[in-house]
Write an enzyme that holds these catalytic residues in place. Structure first.
Site, PDB file in Angstrom:
ATOM      1  N   ALA A 100       0.841  -1.198   0.000  1.00 54.03           N
ATOM      2  CA  ALA A 100       0.000   0.000   0.000  1.00 54.03           C
ATOM      3  C   ALA A 100       0.872   1.242   0.000  1.00 54.03           C
ATOM      4  CB  ALA A 100      -0.925   0.006   1.219  1.00 54.03           C
ATOM      5  N   ASP A 101       0.264   2.346  -0.366  1.00 46.94           N
ATOM      6  CA  ASP A 101       0.950   3.629  -0.301  1.00 46.94           C
ATOM      7  C   ASP A 101      -0.073   4.717  -0.006  1.00 46.94           C
ATOM      8  OD1 ASP A 101       3.708   4.905  -0.846  1.00 46.94           O
ATOM      9  OD2 ASP A 101       2.320   6.223  -1.927  1.00 46.94           O
TER      10      ASP A 101
END
Length: 227
Positions: A100-101
């Site tokens: 994720a970011d």
């Protein structure tokens, strides 16, 4: 360019599942992230989490759209973690690999993790008294299939005094957080309202992540609950 490092034993130790989860049916996930917040979210859902390194170049490209940027980051982290896993283990992972970011966007400008206290002060002044957007992209690879999604949140900050900003930066909390604040920490006192997902602002939207896992054919955390 992505950077690679060998798997370290402490980083690959699984998290402990909560006591209300059956040991023999615990759902395992690989997490390509060093974020303790993402680890905490998944563990609280009842998953057994194994961390994998996923270090990449997080430079924003010229004129890159923020949503495209966070999705590109999540997907590149996933490819990097998968490549390193396969090189180290000689096989594909048996369980879903999640990356994720998260980024904060104010007036069209992407605010990443501040590189200095001065930049943290600049970010907080920019967010003071205004609405901004928090984007979190999630990428999951499982059994040869990949799914990625961007989740959007809108956050309104109260007006911040210079004294509040200085004290908060001195606490150290902003220094490893996108946008220079933590919604689940001291930074939460600055937030007047949220439209979206609290866990998404933390760094991993629960609803979207579990929905994506189920769409890929992986079990819900509810399947491991004791009767």
């Amino acid at each position: 360019m992505a950077t690679y490092s060998r798997l370290q034993k402490p980083d690959t130790m699984p998290s402990e599942a909560p006591s209300h989860i059956k040991e023999h049916t615990v759902n395992t996930l690989y997490l390509g992230s060093g974020s303790p917040r993402r680890m905490e979210i998944l563990t609280q859902l009842g998953y057994r989490v194994v961390k994998l390194p996923a270090e990449i170049d997080e430079t924003v490209r010229q004129n890159e759209d923020p949503a495209h940027y966070v999705q590109r980051m999540a997907e590149e982290k996933n490819r990097t973690a998968l490549t390193l896993f396969c090189e180290t283990n000689g096989a594909m992972p048996d369980f879903p690999l999640i990356t994720a970011d998260t980024c904060v966007v104010s007036d069209g400008i992407i605010l990443g993790k501040p590189r200095s206290q001065a930049e943290a002060i600049e970010f907080l002044n920019r967010l003071s008294g205004k609405q901004h957007t928090v984007l979190t992209a999630v990428c999951i690879r499982y059994r040869g299939k990949t799914s990625s999604r961007v989740q959007t949140n809108r956050v309104v900050f109260k007006p911040l005094s210079s004294e509040e900003i200085s004290a908060y930066v001195q606490s150290g909390e902003p220094m490893d957080k996108a946008g220079a604040y933590a919604v689940q920490g001291i930074g939460g006192i600055f937030i007047q309202s949220i439209e979206g997902s609290f866990s998404g602002i933390m760094g991993l939207p629960v609803y979207e992540t579990v929905s994506m896992l189920q769409d890929l054919g992986y079990r819900s955390p509810l399947s491991a609950l004791k009767p």
